[in-house]
Design an enzyme around this catalytic site. Structure first.
Site: not given
Length: 514
Positions: A256-257, A320
């Site tokens: 996600g980062d 993320g």
């Protein structure tokens, strides 16, 4: 960029203890992990800054650190990777998260953090860094930094002049108005909105993204969907679904980062949000395929005694919560009405297509459909079909009949008769079934199939499409997917020296189904 890429957010220290487990403990039915090796890396906003530094020329991290060994270690790792750290004081200890891993899989995670250490101290140097940013990524991990009034004021002012990306957290503050893209994952988006997952992953994400874009006054919200990529939507535009190009196993920690950092870097370089999100999905997928955190080993070489940022100071360059690759696994309710005949009774669905839909629904899966003429199948068609298939559990292609193509494209079309177009489409791995319709639009056959998702290849930010209202009747969702520029049936015919009337655009499914 006129200034550095500035990451604002909460930092922690991530530590992986990896070993082997080949026996159970004699005093309890638990595995014994031995031959441990240890790897440390910045976590939270620190990881986002580290990943952004791979692509951006200058990265500054604005954060708060505890006056403890964990805080010193995080600052040292970031400094060694070329990230400038401007840190305020974090009351209490810097959070530490430890994973016990065996054979590439997490066995246990230990979180060492204080429940309520108090608000972080925000300094003038931190606010000045925000004011001087060329682009901003807020990586909120719910520890209070994004709620500071003076820092929020600086972030809100920045939205008028530079791209601001906000990766939100359910325990954190809402994004300031005017962010370019917010990047919650699906679970977070549903929690923020109170919506359910009815209708499947893509439909749920589209509903939540639109609602959040309006609530947060954001230009766009990109909801990450695990192995199904991401969905970008503004308050009113048709959503853009960006599936992963190829599902890959690997450690998803930090994906996600990686997504949010890539989106920020691309926006700073002048990309459109749709282009930035497409790049973000590709970068996050590649990161996971490369081993996730293990791929960071070459840049995490700072020894434990390296210089670090004291709380309230900064370290100059020394050298993320979103796109989890875990499938959300959302159940899809049955659609009302029989498959085979629509409410109008004007469209029949082929037996193979009806059976595919029935089996998928019985298994709780997501039914995806797309359509068009598919005359002279080319790479653009294949890209759209593969992207559509990755959004669900089956793909039904609604194909214009020969008579329909002639009415839409003119005399001399189709170049390939329907029976041959069906055979070619059915031979593709992305296609589960094909059904032919004789009308000028696919509305009747869609009413018969009632897919969860109707996919069109074309431009993001399109106005409302004619299928949107129909699919809303059963909580279905219309989305567009990125297309390969320069591929069209018209261009193929012209290159071969043929003559063709009409245009390049897909009449029923977007630009590539000519």
């Amino acid at each position: 960029m006129r200034g550095p890429l500035v990451v604002v957010g909460d930092v922690l220290l991530d530590r992986d203890l990896s070993g082997r487990a080949d026996r159970l403990s004699p005093d309890a039915p638990v595995p014994v992990v031995s031959a441990l090796t240890e790897a440390e890396r910045p976590g939270g906003a620190g990881l986002a800054a580290l990943l952004a530094a791979r692509d951006a020329g200058e990265v500054v991290l604005v954060t708060a650190l505890g006056d403890d060994p964990a805080g010193e270690r995080v600052a040292a790792l970031l400094a060694a990777a070329g990230v400038t750290v401007i840190a305020g004081r974090l009351p209490g200890r810097t959070p530490v998260k430890e994973r016990i891993r065996v054979a590439g899989q997490s066995l246990l995670r230990l979180d060492r953090e204080e429940a309520a250490p108090g608000p972080p101290v925000v300094t003038a140097a931190m606010r000045a860094a925000v004011h001087g940013a060329g682009a901003l990524l807020v990586s909120d991990y719910g520890r209070g930094l994004s709620a500071d009034a003076r820092l929020r004021s600086a972030l809100a002012a920045a939205t008028a002049s530079v791209p601001v990306v906000w990766d939100p957290h359910p325990r954190g503050a809402e994004p300031v108005p005017g962010v370019r893209v917010a990047t919650p994952n699906l679970a977070e988006a549903l929690r923020f909105t109170g919506l359910s997952a009815d209708g499947g992953t893509v439909a749920a994400a589209a509903r939540a993204a639109r609602l959040l874009a309006r609530r947060w006054r954001a230009a766009g919200v990109a909801v990450t969907l695990g192995p199904r990529g991401a969905l970008l939507a503004g308050p009113d535009d048709v959503p853009l679904a960006v599936p992963v190009s190829q599902a890959a196993g690997g450690d998803p920690c930090g994906a996600g980062d990686r997504f949010a950092a890539t989106v920020t870097v691309r926006l700073a370089a002048g990309a459109l949000p749709s282009e930035a999100v497409t790049a973000g999905v590709a970068a996050a997928s590649a990161y996971v395929a490369a081993g996730g955190p293990a791929s960071l080993a070459p840049v995490l070489s700072a020894p434990s005694g390296s210089p670090s940022a004291a709380p309230g100071g900064s370290v100059a360059s020394a050298a993320g919560s979103a796109l989890s690759m875990v499938d959300p696994g959302l159940a899809v309710p049955d659609r009302p009405g029989p498959v085979g005949v629509g409410r109008s009774g004007t469209a029949a669905v082929s037996r193979p297509a009806a059976e595919v839909v029935r089996r998928t629904r019985a298994a709780g899966g997501v039914v995806v459909a797309t359509g068009g003429c598919f005359d002279l199948l080319h790479a653009g068609h294949v890209a759209t079909l593969e992207a559509a298939r990755r959004l669900g559990d089956c793909l039904v292609v609604c194909l214009n009949s020969d008579e329909s193509v002639r009415r839409l494209k003119g005399a001399g079309r189709p170049l390939v008769p329907a029976r041959d177009r069906v055979r070619v489409l059915e031979a593709l791995g992305a296609v589960d079934a094909v059904t032919v319709f004789a009308e000028d639009t696919p509305l009747a056959v869609l009413d018969a199939i009632r897919p969860d998702v109707w996919v069109k290849g074309g431009d993001y930010a399109a106005p409302a499409l004619p299928e949107t209202e129909l699919l809303a009747g059963w909580d279905g969702q219309v989305v567009v997917v990125p297309y390969l520029a320069g591929r069209s049936t018209t261009r193929l015919v012209e290159t071969a020296g043929g003559e063709l009337s009409g245009n390049d655009e897909m009449t029923t499914a977007g630009r590539q189904d000519g």
